[in-house]
Design a protein around this motif. Sequence first.
Motif, PDB file in Angstrom:
ATOM      1  N   HIS A  37       0.823  -1.213   0.000  1.00 57.55           N
ATOM      2  CA  HIS A  37       0.000   0.000   0.000  1.00 57.55           C
ATOM      3  C   HIS A  37       0.857   1.263   0.000  1.00 57.55           C
ATOM      4  CE1 HIS A  37       0.976   0.114   4.287  1.00 57.55           C
ATOM      5  NE2 HIS A  37       0.621   1.386   4.247  1.00 57.55           N
ATOM      6  N   THR A  38       0.258   2.330  -0.506  1.00 59.55           N
ATOM      7  CA  THR A  38       0.823   3.668  -0.417  1.00 59.55           C
ATOM      8  C   THR A  38      -0.337   4.608  -0.115  1.00 59.55           C
ATOM      9  OG1 THR A  38       2.534   3.181  -2.054  1.00 59.55           O
ATOM     10  CG2 THR A  38       2.112   5.494  -1.605  1.00 59.55           C
ATOM     11  N   VAL A  39      -0.123   5.525   0.823  1.00 60.13           N
ATOM     12  CA  VAL A  39      -1.139   6.510   1.167  1.00 60.13           C
ATOM     13  C   VAL A  39      -0.588   7.892   0.817  1.00 60.13           C
ATOM     14  CG1 VAL A  39      -2.577   7.478   3.002  1.00 60.13           C
ATOM     15  CG2 VAL A  39      -1.939   5.047   3.069  1.00 60.13           C
ATOM     16  N   PHE A  40      -1.379   8.654   0.070  1.00 58.72           N
ATOM     17  CA  PHE A  40      -0.993   9.999  -0.344  1.00 58.72           C
ATOM     18  C   PHE A  40      -1.866  11.039   0.338  1.00 58.72           C
ATOM     19  CE2 PHE A  40      -0.006   7.333  -4.019  1.00 58.72           C
ATOM     20  CZ  PHE A  40       1.268   7.749  -4.351  1.00 58.72           C
ATOM     21  N   ASP A  41      -1.294  12.203   0.579  1.00 58.90           N
ATOM     22  CA  ASP A  41      -2.041  13.381   1.007  1.00 58.90           C
ATOM     23  C   ASP A  41      -2.632  13.992  -0.258  1.00 58.90           C
ATOM     24  OD1 ASP A  41      -2.939  15.879   1.811  1.00 58.90           O
ATOM     25  OD2 ASP A  41      -1.105  16.372   2.893  1.00 58.90           O
ATOM     26  N   THR A  42      -3.948  14.202  -0.283  1.00 60.81           N
ATOM     27  CA  THR A  42      -4.588  14.750  -1.484  1.00 60.81           C
ATOM     28  C   THR A  42      -4.554  16.276  -1.524  1.00 60.81           C
ATOM     29  OG1 THR A  42      -6.760  14.791  -0.441  1.00 60.81           O
ATOM     30  CG2 THR A  42      -6.165  12.804  -1.692  1.00 60.81           C
ATOM     31  N   GLY A  43      -4.108  16.899  -0.437  1.00 62.63           N
ATOM     32  CA  GLY A  43      -4.027  18.340  -0.412  1.00 62.63           C
ATOM     33  C   GLY A  43      -5.301  19.012   0.074  1.00 62.63           C
ATOM     34  N   ASN A  44      -6.330  18.240   0.387  1.00 65.38           N
ATOM     35  CA  ASN A  44      -7.591  18.821   0.878  1.00 65.38           C
ATOM     36  C   ASN A  44      -8.068  18.092   2.129  1.00 65.38           C
ATOM     37  OD1 ASN A  44      -8.369  16.417  -0.229  1.00 65.38           O
ATOM     38  ND2 ASN A  44     -10.032  17.243  -1.448  1.00 65.38           N
ATOM     39  N   GLU A  45      -7.095  17.705   2.963  1.00 70.55           N
ATOM     40  CA  GLU A  45      -7.354  16.963   4.203  1.00 70.55           C
ATOM     41  C   GLU A  45      -7.878  15.552   3.939  1.00 70.55           C
ATOM     42  OE1 GLU A  45      -9.495  19.099   7.202  1.00 70.55           O
ATOM     43  OE2 GLU A  45      -8.580  20.994   6.619  1.00 70.55           O
ATOM     44  N   GLY A  46      -7.644  15.039   2.755  1.00 69.10           N
ATOM     45  CA  GLY A  46      -8.068  13.681   2.413  1.00 69.10           C
ATOM     46  C   GLY A  46      -6.883  12.809   2.058  1.00 69.10           C
ATOM     47  N   GLU A  47      -7.192  11.572   1.716  1.00 67.80           N
ATOM     48  CA  GLU A  47      -6.153  10.606   1.350  1.00 67.80           C
ATOM     49  C   GLU A  47      -6.547   9.840   0.095  1.00 67.80           C
ATOM     50  OE1 GLU A  47      -5.812   7.987   4.705  1.00 67.80           O
ATOM     51  OE2 GLU A  47      -4.698   9.435   5.893  1.00 67.80           O
ATOM     52  N   LEU A  48      -5.544   9.512  -0.693  1.00 67.77           N
ATOM     53  CA  LEU A  48      -5.680   8.560  -1.781  1.00 67.77           C
ATOM     54  C   LEU A  48      -4.862   7.354  -1.350  1.00 67.77           C
ATOM     55  CD1 LEU A  48      -6.391   7.563  -4.647  1.00 67.77           C
ATOM     56  CD2 LEU A  48      -4.292   8.698  -5.418  1.00 67.77           C
ATOM     57  N   VAL A  49      -5.490   6.183  -1.309  1.00 61.77           N
ATOM     58  CA  VAL A  49      -4.817   4.962  -0.887  1.00 61.77           C
ATOM     59  C   VAL A  49      -4.719   4.022  -2.075  1.00 61.77           C
ATOM     60  CG1 VAL A  49      -4.864   2.993   0.690  1.00 61.77           C
ATOM     61  CG2 VAL A  49      -5.772   5.212   1.443  1.00 61.77           C
ATOM     62  N   LEU A  50      -3.499   3.583  -2.375  1.00 57.30           N
ATOM     63  CA  LEU A  50      -3.280   2.544  -3.376  1.00 57.30           C
ATOM     64  C   LEU A  50      -2.954   1.277  -2.618  1.00 57.30           C
ATOM     65  CD1 LEU A  50      -0.853   4.469  -5.770  1.00 57.30           C
ATOM     66  CD2 LEU A  50      -3.347   4.319  -5.921  1.00 57.30           C
ATOM     67  N   GLU A  51      -3.624   0.185  -2.958  1.00 61.14           N
ATOM     68  CA  GLU A  51      -3.324  -1.080  -2.303  1.00 61.14           C
ATOM     69  C   GLU A  51      -3.493  -2.215  -3.291  1.00 61.14           C
ATOM     70  OE1 GLU A  51      -5.877  -0.769   1.125  1.00 61.14           O
ATOM     71  OE2 GLU A  51      -7.568  -1.593   0.034  1.00 61.14           O
ATOM     72  N   SER A  52      -2.914  -3.348  -2.953  1.00 59.90           N
ATOM     73  CA  SER A  52      -2.956  -4.507  -3.827  1.00 59.90           C
ATOM     74  C   SER A  52      -3.479  -5.702  -3.041  1.00 59.90           C
ATOM     75  CB  SER A  52      -1.562  -4.805  -4.380  1.00 59.90           C
ATOM     76  OG  SER A  52      -1.615  -5.908  -5.252  1.00 59.90           O
ATOM     77  N   HIS A  53      -4.773  -5.931  -3.175  1.00 62.42           N
ATOM     78  CA  HIS A  53      -5.404  -7.046  -2.479  1.00 62.42           C
ATOM     79  C   HIS A  53      -6.244  -7.906  -3.414  1.00 62.42           C
ATOM     80  CE1 HIS A  53      -3.999  -5.577   1.340  1.00 62.42           C
ATOM     81  NE2 HIS A  53      -4.506  -4.400   1.077  1.00 62.42           N
ATOM     82  N   GLY A  54      -6.318  -7.569  -4.694  1.00 66.15           N
ATOM     83  CA  GLY A  54      -7.050  -8.359  -5.666  1.00 66.15           C
ATOM     84  C   GLY A  54      -8.557  -8.380  -5.462  1.00 66.15           C
ATOM     85  N   VAL A  55      -9.130  -7.256  -5.083  1.00 67.86           N
ATOM     86  CA  VAL A  55     -10.564  -7.219  -4.845  1.00 67.86           C
ATOM     87  C   VAL A  55     -11.343  -7.058  -6.145  1.00 67.86           C
ATOM     88  CG1 VAL A  55     -10.322  -6.300  -2.503  1.00 67.86           C
ATOM     89  CG2 VAL A  55     -10.608  -4.733  -4.406  1.00 67.86           C
ATOM     90  N   GLU A  56     -12.610  -7.484  -6.121  1.00 63.86           N
ATOM     91  CA  GLU A  56     -13.475  -7.362  -7.292  1.00 63.86           C
ATOM     92  C   GLU A  56     -13.812  -5.921  -7.618  1.00 63.86           C
ATOM     93  OE1 GLU A  56     -17.100  -9.575  -7.330  1.00 63.86           O
ATOM     94  OE2 GLU A  56     -16.097 -11.358  -6.565  1.00 63.86           O
ATOM     95  N   ARG A  57     -13.945  -5.104  -6.609  1.00 58.43           N
ATOM     96  CA  ARG A  57     -14.329  -3.704  -6.797  1.00 58.43           C
ATOM     97  C   ARG A  57     -13.073  -2.860  -6.595  1.00 58.43           C
ATOM     98  NH1 ARG A  57     -17.533  -6.499  -3.577  1.00 58.43           N
ATOM     99  NH2 ARG A  57     -19.571  -7.009  -4.411  1.00 58.43           N
ATOM    100  N   PRO A  58     -12.429  -2.435  -7.672  1.00 63.23           N
ATOM    101  CA  PRO A  58     -11.132  -1.783  -7.530  1.00 63.23           C
ATOM    102  C   PRO A  58     -11.151  -0.388  -6.925  1.00 63.23           C
ATOM    103  CG  PRO A  58     -11.800  -1.822  -9.814  1.00 63.23           C
ATOM    104  CD  PRO A  58     -12.809  -2.611  -9.057  1.00 63.23           C
ATOM    105  N   VAL A  59     -12.300   0.293  -6.912  1.00 61.50           N
ATOM    106  CA  VAL A  59     -12.356   1.633  -6.337  1.00 61.50           C
ATOM    107  C   VAL A  59     -13.377   1.640  -5.207  1.00 61.50           C
ATOM    108  CG1 VAL A  59     -12.879   4.064  -6.766  1.00 61.50           C
ATOM    109  CG2 VAL A  59     -11.736   2.722  -8.522  1.00 61.50           C
ATOM    110  N   SER A  60     -12.982   2.208  -4.076  1.00 60.27           N
ATOM    111  CA  SER A  60     -13.908   2.366  -2.964  1.00 60.27           C
ATOM    112  C   SER A  60     -13.639   3.716  -2.316  1.00 60.27           C
ATOM    113  CB  SER A  60     -13.769   1.223  -1.956  1.00 60.27           C
ATOM    114  OG  SER A  60     -12.474   1.157  -1.429  1.00 60.27           O
ATOM    115  N   ILE A  61     -14.558   4.135  -1.460  1.00 60.72           N
ATOM    116  CA  ILE A  61     -14.418   5.406  -0.777  1.00 60.72           C
ATOM    117  C   ILE A  61     -14.605   5.184   0.717  1.00 60.72           C
ATOM    118  CG2 ILE A  61     -15.142   6.806  -2.751  1.00 60.72           C
ATOM    119  CD1 ILE A  61     -17.919   7.011  -1.459  1.00 60.72           C
TER     120      ILE A  61
END
Length: 107
Positions: A37-61
């Motif tokens: 995984h990698t977690v990024f600061d989005t610049g608006n008090e949020g995060e973008l998380v990249l992870e590799s777990h092989g899930v069916e739904r590749p995008v979640s919130i």
Amino acid sequence: MFGKLSVTIIDCADVQRMTRFYRDRLGLKVIDQGENHTVFDTGNEGELVLESHGVERPVSIAFTDADIPRAHRELTDEEPTELAPHKGGQRFSVLDPEGNTITFVNA
């Protein structure tokens, strides 16, 4: 509202390649990184998380700072997952009508 919509999670095949793209090409700052995984600061008090777990739904919130007991109780008809530990707090998830994962965390 049950919290702040502040996290976007992308489950990807190659976290390192995606990390290079978001860090080097788009200029996002890495705030946490591990083997899958990698977690990024989005610049608006949020995060973008990249992870590799092989899930069916590749995008979640995720909603953060959520009132977990209230949200879980009020979303009972959406068949939420069981409460689970998360960074010193709790989390649970539901699926939206299109099958996308929505996670609620309080820590």
